[in-house]
Design a protein around this motif. Structure first.
Motif, PDB file in Angstrom:
ATOM      1  N   GLN A  11      -3.902  70.197 -48.717  1.00  0.00           N
ATOM      2  CA  GLN A  11      -3.871  69.132 -47.699  1.00  0.00           C
ATOM      3  C   GLN A  11      -4.512  69.596 -46.394  1.00  0.00           C
ATOM      4  O   GLN A  11      -4.373  68.920 -45.372  1.00  0.00           O
ATOM      5  N   CYS A  12      -5.166  70.760 -46.411  1.00  0.00           N
ATOM      6  CA  CYS A  12      -5.753  71.330 -45.195  1.00  0.00           C
ATOM      7  C   CYS A  12      -7.254  71.504 -45.366  1.00  0.00           C
ATOM      8  O   CYS A  12      -7.713  71.906 -46.445  1.00  0.00           O
ATOM      9  N   SER A  13      -8.012  71.257 -44.306  1.00  0.00           N
ATOM     10  CA  SER A  13      -9.451  71.504 -44.361  1.00  0.00           C
ATOM     11  C   SER A  13      -9.706  73.003 -44.372  1.00  0.00           C
ATOM     12  O   SER A  13      -8.978  73.769 -43.745  1.00  0.00           O
ATOM     13  N   PRO A  14     -10.759  73.416 -45.072  1.00  0.00           N
ATOM     14  CA  PRO A  14     -11.080  74.845 -45.137  1.00  0.00           C
ATOM     15  C   PRO A  14     -11.958  75.255 -43.952  1.00  0.00           C
ATOM     16  O   PRO A  14     -12.345  74.431 -43.136  1.00  0.00           O
ATOM     17  N   THR A  15     -12.264  76.519 -43.849  1.00  0.00           N
ATOM     18  CA  THR A  15     -13.281  77.033 -42.929  1.00  0.00           C
ATOM     19  C   THR A  15     -14.635  76.886 -43.622  1.00  0.00           C
ATOM     20  O   THR A  15     -14.748  77.212 -44.796  1.00  0.00           O
ATOM     21  N   SER A  16     -15.623  76.376 -42.885  1.00  0.00           N
ATOM     22  CA  SER A  16     -16.891  76.010 -43.530  1.00  0.00           C
ATOM     23  C   SER A  16     -18.093  76.324 -42.664  1.00  0.00           C
ATOM     24  O   SER A  16     -18.015  76.275 -41.442  1.00  0.00           O
ATOM     25  N   ASP A  17     -19.208  76.613 -43.308  1.00  0.00           N
ATOM     26  CA  ASP A  17     -20.525  76.641 -42.667  1.00  0.00           C
ATOM     27  C   ASP A  17     -21.283  75.371 -43.042  1.00  0.00           C
ATOM     28  O   ASP A  17     -21.135  74.871 -44.161  1.00  0.00           O
TER      29      ASP A  17
END
Lengths: 397, 397
Positions: free
Chosen positions: A215-221
């Motif tokens: 339910q959480c957004s990830p770390t992303s490039d």
């Protein structure tokens, strides 16, 4: 303002886990910006200004990035509004065009984020300096804090408050994660394309109770770009068939009321989102009843629920039921986050707001492939940055 | 653009050596912003947007700062363009107003810099990511490098090139330091108010030969603010007597030509400054012959010389002679940097460009006290950030 502005070309990279691909931010920017120019069928020499959003790159990263597209001496602005950075750059571009100052402005956003450094969307440095920090003490006293990123704690506590005040259930929160991961399976640009059951979502690792990892957004490039143009430009370049109108757009920041509140739901931005939506509706003459497809800021599942309420999709407190009812997926009243949202498409801070716009442009043109929303005519984008701003944009084909 | 924009109120803090005063950036911002509102005699509730520049604070520092003035929910933008950040915020505010979109916009800039961390104006992180870095190899091969900040090396090497190409002398370079320190003696807001002889300037510690310490801008904390308003707003609030017109303004970035050059003089921005000046002159219908007072970006003495040439105050190569002739101080053809310039007033990156505007507004209103330029009617501000942009602004009373 004196005129209407149109999005005439969009492009994004695939969003990626930091470290999974060896690229620099200017390479991402070139890929997304080049795609937007190709989508519009115009050359970079027609771009008159560039509003460029990023949070974690250097003071002249905007220039470094746009110089990959061309070196024409135009004004270039480095813009930042935390997680709302992309839509802030888009709002600048739109203002420059709608006011008659320019005919074609590039909005570009990118982020090369440190692997694992940012938890779920904003770093503690930003957090410490933001007005949100003022509320930290109140919430710490009310809910206690664990060794999780501050944003996860803030949104997790907002979720607890929603459960206490309105009877929202863990299953209703998890339904957002289930839906957005399912949607992303049809999005080749999403960071993830995996389908999970509600049980999978509920059973994934707890980040800050009641929020679980899925339910959480990830770390992303990643990077995203949009070309904003005047009606005159659209006609001159024969872009009428592909241009999407920005019918309304508003950027809201904190007021005395949100500052004074001790509610986590207020602190994470429901009132800001409501204010921005209200202004965008008034400007456009459109309402939520006119909207077919929504890309909204689901940094955590609870924020999708809060945003349903802020946008007027349901009454305050009813969003859990709305999420669980199927009304916000294919076959329902609206399709929310067909791209997979921040939760599954990913969340490179500077790019997110522009990537939302790109998804809506593809949807409104009927070019969204396996995730096409049938007969979509009006789209709404919602992007929010803690301590920064909420931005709501209405797009119409 | 559809209308004219006016500066109706300005304010700055005293600029200070980092660490010499215990203040946070939002305290500086409150002081400068409050002074600008008081100067205009209007309340913060009339401000419709805020363009806020800083280089080294967090992603939502703009919000944190303007909330000290009021929490009215208006759009707030964090803006960055390295050492040209302040004038970039001013240019945004001016565009929003001149295009008819807004009647009153706040341009605010501040910087709380790390003590001793930044050398003379820009940090190595910014430098590494900027296009200027591409030229580093060329210059290293030509001139060699010492353990000094990259910006001092770049400008020092540009000074050597100027000496080799045009016969400029160390004394001519030092004359800029002598003049600007002398000017600042009449500026209570300057970081320094000390007068030095030419011999003192030449004899101070060498930073990067031929540049000595008294020819280099220091590291500084401080804030500056300007309120930009429409003609309608000026009339409605009876500000005709105090409003100063922004008659022309341009922001230039690199072109293929500047990228391709191996000249240090080109790399540090003479062509960018010339391009910005040319556009600002064309827009305003004014030329350098109309200008009475100049605030320009003397981050190092050599950049004041290069800017004389870029602005058309003399032919290329003649700037050393111009500086030594007394033509750019009281009693000369122009007064350049009556405030003391970056060299002696100080250089808090986000504030510098707006502080230049503040000085010119005071000069054009005849409120500059002991440093008043007689009968000043047209002022020119020049602000440049390596790898970022050059901004030239023409102000007329």
């Amino acid at each position: 303002m004196t005129g209407t502005a149109f999005v005439v070309g969009v492009g994004t990279t695939k969003f990626e886990k930091p470290g999974s691909r060896a690229w620099q931010y200017w390479e991402m920017a070139k890929e997304a910006g080049g795609a937007a120019l190709a989508d519009a069928g115009i050359g970079y020499d027609l771009v008159e200004q560039a509003a460029v959003g990023h949070c974690h790159q250097s003071s002249t990263a905007a220039q470094r990035a746009v110089y990959e597209l061309g070196r024409t001496g135009i004004p270039v602005y480095n813009v930042n509004n935390n997680c709302a950075t992309g839509s802030t750059a888009l709002a600048m571009a739109r203002r420059f065009v709608a006011s008659g100052a320019d005919d074609c402005v590039l909005a570009l956003g990118f982020e090369k984020m440190a692997k694992g450094a940012l938890g779920a969307g904003a770093d503690s440095g930003d957090f410490a300096a933001s007005p949100v920090a003022r509320h930290y003490g109140i919430m710490a006293a009310r809910h206690g804090f664990a060794a999780t990123p501050p944003t996860a704690q803030l949104f997790g506590n907002a979720a607890r408050e929603h459960m206490e005040r309105y009877g929202t259930t863990r299953e209703q929160l998890a339904a957002v994660g289930e839906k957005n991961h399912r949607h992303s399976a049809a999005n080749p640009r999403a960071q993830f394309q995996d389908v999970y059951t509600l049980r999978d979502v509920l059973g994934s690792r707890t980040v800050h109770d009641p929020l679980t990892k899925l339910q959480c957004s990830p770390t992303s490039d990643g990077a995203a770009a949009a070309l904003v143009a005047s009606e005159r430009f659209v006609r001159a370049h024969g872009l009428q068939g592909r241009a999407v109108e920005i019918a309304g757009q508003a950027l809201a920041t904190d007021t005395e009321e949100t500052f004074a509140s001790g509610s986590c739901i207020d602190v994470v931005g429901r009132p800001l989102s409501r204010a921005a939506a209200g202004r965008a509706y008034r400007e456009s003459g459109l309402g939520i009843e006119d909207v077919d497809v929504v890309e909204l800021h689901d940094c955590f599942s609870v924020n999708e629920l809060l945003t349903y309420e802020a946008l007027g999709m349901c009454a305050e407190g009813d969003s859990g039921e709305l999420a669980a009812s199927g009304a916000t997926t294919y076959g329902g009243r609206w399709v929310v986050n067909p791209s997979g949202g921040l939760i599954s498409k990913g969340h490179p801070l500077g790019a997110t707001g522009i990537a939302q716009c790109a998804e809506l442009v593809w949807q409104l043109r009927g070019e969204a492939g396996g995730r096409q929303v049938a007969d979509a005519r009006v789209g709404l984008a919602h992007n929010i940055g803690l301590g920064g701003a909420a931005v709501v944009t209405l797009l119409r084909r």
